[in-house]
Motif scaffolding. Structure first.
Motif, PDB file in Angstrom:
ATOM      1  N   GLY A 111       0.818  -1.208   0.000  1.00  0.00           N
ATOM      2  CA  GLY A 111       0.000   0.000   0.000  1.00  0.00           C
ATOM      3  C   GLY A 111       0.850   1.254   0.000  1.00  0.00           C
ATOM      4  O   GLY A 111       0.549   2.234   0.692  1.00  0.00           O
ATOM      5  N   ASP A 112       1.940   1.225  -0.799  1.00  0.00           N
ATOM      6  CA  ASP A 112       2.808   2.400  -0.895  1.00  0.00           C
ATOM      7  C   ASP A 112       1.987   3.646  -1.233  1.00  0.00           C
ATOM      8  O   ASP A 112       1.115   3.607  -2.100  1.00  0.00           O
ATOM      9  CB  ASP A 112       3.854   2.203  -2.005  1.00  0.00           C
ATOM     10  N   VAL A 113       2.283   4.732  -0.554  1.00  0.00           N
ATOM     11  CA  VAL A 113       1.605   5.992  -0.870  1.00  0.00           C
ATOM     12  C   VAL A 113       2.037   6.431  -2.267  1.00  0.00           C
ATOM     13  O   VAL A 113       3.231   6.580  -2.545  1.00  0.00           O
ATOM     14  CB  VAL A 113       1.933   7.068   0.171  1.00  0.00           C
ATOM     15  N   HIS A 171      -3.761   9.169   2.029  1.00  0.00           N
ATOM     16  CA  HIS A 171      -3.748   7.779   2.492  1.00  0.00           C
ATOM     17  C   HIS A 171      -5.084   7.077   2.247  1.00  0.00           C
ATOM     18  O   HIS A 171      -5.121   5.910   1.832  1.00  0.00           O
ATOM     19  CB  HIS A 171      -3.396   7.716   3.978  1.00  0.00           C
ATOM     20  N   ALA A 172      -6.178   7.764   2.540  1.00  0.00           N
ATOM     21  CA  ALA A 172      -7.492   7.137   2.396  1.00  0.00           C
ATOM     22  C   ALA A 172      -7.753   6.714   0.952  1.00  0.00           C
ATOM     23  O   ALA A 172      -8.314   5.633   0.699  1.00  0.00           O
ATOM     24  CB  ALA A 172      -8.593   8.096   2.875  1.00  0.00           C
ATOM     25  N   GLN A 173      -7.346   7.554  -0.001  1.00  0.00           N
ATOM     26  CA  GLN A 173      -7.529   7.194  -1.410  1.00  0.00           C
ATOM     27  C   GLN A 173      -6.633   6.025  -1.794  1.00  0.00           C
ATOM     28  O   GLN A 173      -7.035   5.157  -2.570  1.00  0.00           O
ATOM     29  CB  GLN A 173      -7.248   8.395  -2.314  1.00  0.00           C
ATOM     30  N   VAL A 174      -5.417   5.991  -1.250  1.00  0.00           N
ATOM     31  CA  VAL A 174      -4.526   4.856  -1.532  1.00  0.00           C
ATOM     32  C   VAL A 174      -5.159   3.557  -1.058  1.00  0.00           C
ATOM     33  O   VAL A 174      -5.115   2.538  -1.766  1.00  0.00           O
ATOM     34  CB  VAL A 174      -3.144   5.064  -0.881  1.00  0.00           C
ATOM     35  N   VAL A 175      -5.772   3.569   0.116  1.00  0.00           N
ATOM     36  CA  VAL A 175      -6.429   2.364   0.624  1.00  0.00           C
ATOM     37  C   VAL A 175      -7.544   1.938  -0.322  1.00  0.00           C
ATOM     38  O   VAL A 175      -7.683   0.746  -0.656  1.00  0.00           O
ATOM     39  CB  VAL A 175      -6.975   2.599   2.045  1.00  0.00           C
ATOM     40  N   ARG A 176      -8.340   2.887  -0.785  1.00  0.00           N
ATOM     41  CA  ARG A 176      -9.415   2.542  -1.737  1.00  0.00           C
ATOM     42  C   ARG A 176      -8.834   2.013  -3.039  1.00  0.00           C
ATOM     43  O   ARG A 176      -9.374   1.073  -3.647  1.00  0.00           O
ATOM     44  CB  ARG A 176     -10.301   3.756  -1.972  1.00  0.00           C
ATOM     45  N   ASP A 177      -7.716   2.582  -3.469  1.00  0.00           N
ATOM     46  CA  ASP A 177      -7.068   2.105  -4.694  1.00  0.00           C
ATOM     47  C   ASP A 177      -6.552   0.674  -4.526  1.00  0.00           C
ATOM     48  O   ASP A 177      -6.612  -0.126  -5.476  1.00  0.00           O
ATOM     49  CB  ASP A 177      -5.911   3.032  -5.070  1.00  0.00           C
ATOM     50  N   SER A 209       4.060  -3.129  -6.045  1.00  0.00           N
ATOM     51  CA  SER A 209       4.127  -1.723  -5.637  1.00  0.00           C
ATOM     52  C   SER A 209       5.496  -1.461  -5.022  1.00  0.00           C
ATOM     53  O   SER A 209       5.873  -2.092  -4.045  1.00  0.00           O
ATOM     54  CB  SER A 209       3.022  -1.401  -4.629  1.00  0.00           C
ATOM     55  N   ASN A 210       6.236  -0.528  -5.605  1.00  0.00           N
ATOM     56  CA  ASN A 210       7.604  -0.250  -5.159  1.00  0.00           C
ATOM     57  C   ASN A 210       7.842   1.244  -5.227  1.00  0.00           C
ATOM     58  O   ASN A 210       8.443   1.747  -6.164  1.00  0.00           O
ATOM     59  CB  ASN A 210       8.616  -0.997  -6.046  1.00  0.00           C
ATOM     60  N   GLY A 211       7.335   1.961  -4.224  1.00  0.00           N
ATOM     61  CA  GLY A 211       7.431   3.407  -4.250  1.00  0.00           C
ATOM     62  C   GLY A 211       6.152   4.039  -4.782  1.00  0.00           C
ATOM     63  O   GLY A 211       5.135   3.370  -4.970  1.00  0.00           O
ATOM     64  N   PRO A 212       6.192   5.344  -5.056  1.00  0.00           N
ATOM     65  CA  PRO A 212       4.961   6.101  -5.332  1.00  0.00           C
ATOM     66  C   PRO A 212       4.442   6.024  -6.767  1.00  0.00           C
ATOM     67  O   PRO A 212       3.919   7.004  -7.300  1.00  0.00           O
ATOM     68  CB  PRO A 212       5.359   7.534  -4.961  1.00  0.00           C
ATOM     69  N   MET A 213       4.565   4.881  -7.398  1.00  0.00           N
ATOM     70  CA  MET A 213       4.051   4.679  -8.758  1.00  0.00           C
ATOM     71  C   MET A 213       2.543   4.996  -8.815  1.00  0.00           C
ATOM     72  O   MET A 213       1.784   4.519  -7.975  1.00  0.00           O
ATOM     73  CB  MET A 213       4.287   3.231  -9.172  1.00  0.00           C
ATOM     74  N   PRO A 214       2.075   5.778  -9.791  1.00  0.00           N
ATOM     75  CA  PRO A 214       0.646   6.095  -9.873  1.00  0.00           C
ATOM     76  C   PRO A 214      -0.238   4.856 -10.003  1.00  0.00           C
ATOM     77  O   PRO A 214       0.154   3.833 -10.581  1.00  0.00           O
ATOM     78  CB  PRO A 214       0.553   6.964 -11.137  1.00  0.00           C
ATOM     79  N   HIS A 215      -1.431   4.987  -9.468  1.00  0.00           N
ATOM     80  CA  HIS A 215      -2.405   3.892  -9.438  1.00  0.00           C
ATOM     81  C   HIS A 215      -2.674   3.316 -10.831  1.00  0.00           C
ATOM     82  O   HIS A 215      -2.757   2.095 -11.003  1.00  0.00           O
ATOM     83  CB  HIS A 215      -3.699   4.422  -8.805  1.00  0.00           C
ATOM     84  N   GLY A 216      -2.816   4.160 -11.824  1.00  0.00           N
ATOM     85  CA  GLY A 216      -3.115   3.672 -13.167  1.00  0.00           C
ATOM     86  C   GLY A 216      -2.033   2.764 -13.714  1.00  0.00           C
ATOM     87  O   GLY A 216      -2.327   1.769 -14.398  1.00  0.00           O
ATOM     88  N   ARG A 217      -0.779   3.088 -13.443  1.00  0.00           N
ATOM     89  CA  ARG A 217       0.327   2.237 -13.883  1.00  0.00           C
ATOM     90  C   ARG A 217       0.289   0.892 -13.167  1.00  0.00           C
ATOM     91  O   ARG A 217       0.594  -0.155 -13.760  1.00  0.00           O
ATOM     92  CB  ARG A 217       1.659   2.933 -13.609  1.00  0.00           C
ATOM     93  N   LEU A 218      -0.048   0.917 -11.875  1.00  0.00           N
ATOM     94  CA  LEU A 218      -0.139  -0.338 -11.125  1.00  0.00           C
ATOM     95  C   LEU A 218      -1.272  -1.215 -11.663  1.00  0.00           C
ATOM     96  O   LEU A 218      -1.132  -2.439 -11.753  1.00  0.00           O
ATOM     97  CB  LEU A 218      -0.361  -0.042  -9.636  1.00  0.00           C
ATOM     98  N   MET A 219      -2.363  -0.592 -12.039  1.00  0.00           N
ATOM     99  CA  MET A 219      -3.485  -1.369 -12.587  1.00  0.00           C
ATOM    100  C   MET A 219      -3.072  -2.043 -13.901  1.00  0.00           C
ATOM    101  O   MET A 219      -3.435  -3.204 -14.153  1.00  0.00           O
ATOM    102  CB  MET A 219      -4.694  -0.449 -12.804  1.00  0.00           C
TER     103      MET A 219
END
Length: 346
Positions: free
Chosen positions: A11-13, A24-30, A316-326
């Motif tokens: 759950g990297d920010v 943080h709350a949005q990261v948890v939802r992501d 997840s390895n650092g602050p990579m944007p959510h879209g890239r992780l998806m």
């Protein structure tokens, strides 16, 4: 060879597409959305880590997993890891039995001492008791896995006398892995309790962990009552990232990987991460980065070389944007996992 292929996240920010930190709350939802996608694209398991610091958003992975349980159908729901040393085994058991009630047969847990120590002062534990806390609490966890009332005594918490814990999980116990970072004592401890072993291989050549796999199997045989009992599975947890091409994967990941490693490095006395080190870890180390074909080939080599039955990619390895992780999750489920199985079948 049969292998289960999972994904792990701490759950990297993250940052948004403009480079601004995401709350943080949005990261948890992501993270919930990422786990739902992993289920949809056929990934076998999702593991969510526990941390208590501002660069990771998840401090209560079991709560996040409960949200995931309600929105998924088949994926195994676990942790990477649960810091048992600074928690109470009875409460951990109750929480994962509750996840199992929400998603029957899909809850699992990986127990570890944790490589970060923020939870110890936060919950009132002494770092000087680091080893004793984990050893005794793992002993209690093992006792809770048996059917019927539990009696237990130790020095790190009050005793139990014929205690019963509810709800009971579907299988009568909670599937449990023990996370091992490379200590022979930890390997033998996992074998002693007959828990599957999850090797955290985060740097260097994966093959150097071969002796630990051999030690685990030897300890299982020597400590077990039944010489003919099947050997328990061994897994590997390693970092990586998947993109459409090798070049894209490296260029997208490096700045985020460096930001994460440099921050931790400042706390632990490491030097700054360099591009040369990053590229070397991809070529010969334990960083699984590239196109689906490149990542699949490297995973297959590790699985075959170590003879393991599970591989979890920490995507997840650092602050990579959510879209890239998806996108990485989509590629892992639809292309990497099928290709790994093809390679192993050959």
């Amino acid at each position: 060879m049969t292998v289960h292929l999972g994904l792990d996240t701490f759950g990297d920010v993250t940052v948004d597409d403009d480079g601004r930190p995401v709350p943080h709350a949005q990261v948890v939802r992501d993270v919930v959305e990422q786990a739902v996608l992993a289920d949809q694209v056929g990934v076998d398991a999702i593991g969510i880590g526990e941390h208590h610091r501002d660069d990771y958003a998840v401090s209560a992975p079991d709560v996040v997993l409960a949200a995931v349980a309600a929105r998924t159908e088949r994926i195994l729901l676990g942790t990477a890891v649960t810091v048992l040393s600074s928690d109470d085994p009875v409460r951990v058991y109750e929480r994962f039995a509750t996840i199992d009630a929400l998603a029957p047969g899909r809850a699992e847990v990986t127990l570890g001492r944790g490589s970060f120590t923020e939870s110890f002062p936060l919950f009132g534990f002494e770092l000087g008791d680091y080893e004793r806390l984990f050893s005794e609490k793992l002993d209690l966890w093992a006792a809770l896995q048996a059917d019927g009332p539990v009696s237990w005594r130790g020095s790190v918490r009050g005793p139990l006398e014929e205690a019963e814990v509810f709800p009971r999980p579907t299988a009568g116990h909670i599937p449990t892995w023990v996370g091992v970072g490379g200590s022979p004592e930890s390997v033998v401890r996992a074998a002693h309790y007959r828990f599957p072993m999850m090797l955290a291989i985060i740097g260097g050549e994966p093959e150097r962990f071969g002796p630990y796999v051999d030690l685990y199997h030897r300890a299982l045989r020597e400590l077990g009552d039944d010489a003919d009992a099947p050997l328990l599975p061994v897994g590997v947890h390693s970092p990586g990232f998947v993109a459409d091409t090798d070049e894209e994967a490296r260029e997208l990941l490096f700045p985020h990987f460096k930001a994460n490693r440099d921050r931790i490095g400042r706390e632990r006395g490491w030097g700054p991460a360099t591009r040369e080190q990053f590229d070397a870890e991809i070529e010969v180390g334990s960083l699984y980065v590239g196109s689906p074909e490149t990542v699949a080939a490297k995973i297959a080599r590790t699985v075959r070389g170590l003879g393991v039955q599970r591989f979890d990619l920490k995507y997840s390895n650092g602050p990579m944007p959510h879209g890239r992780l998806m996108r990485a999750i989509e590629l892992y489920g639809t292309q990497v996992a099928p290709r790994v199985r093809e390679l192993l079948a050959d």
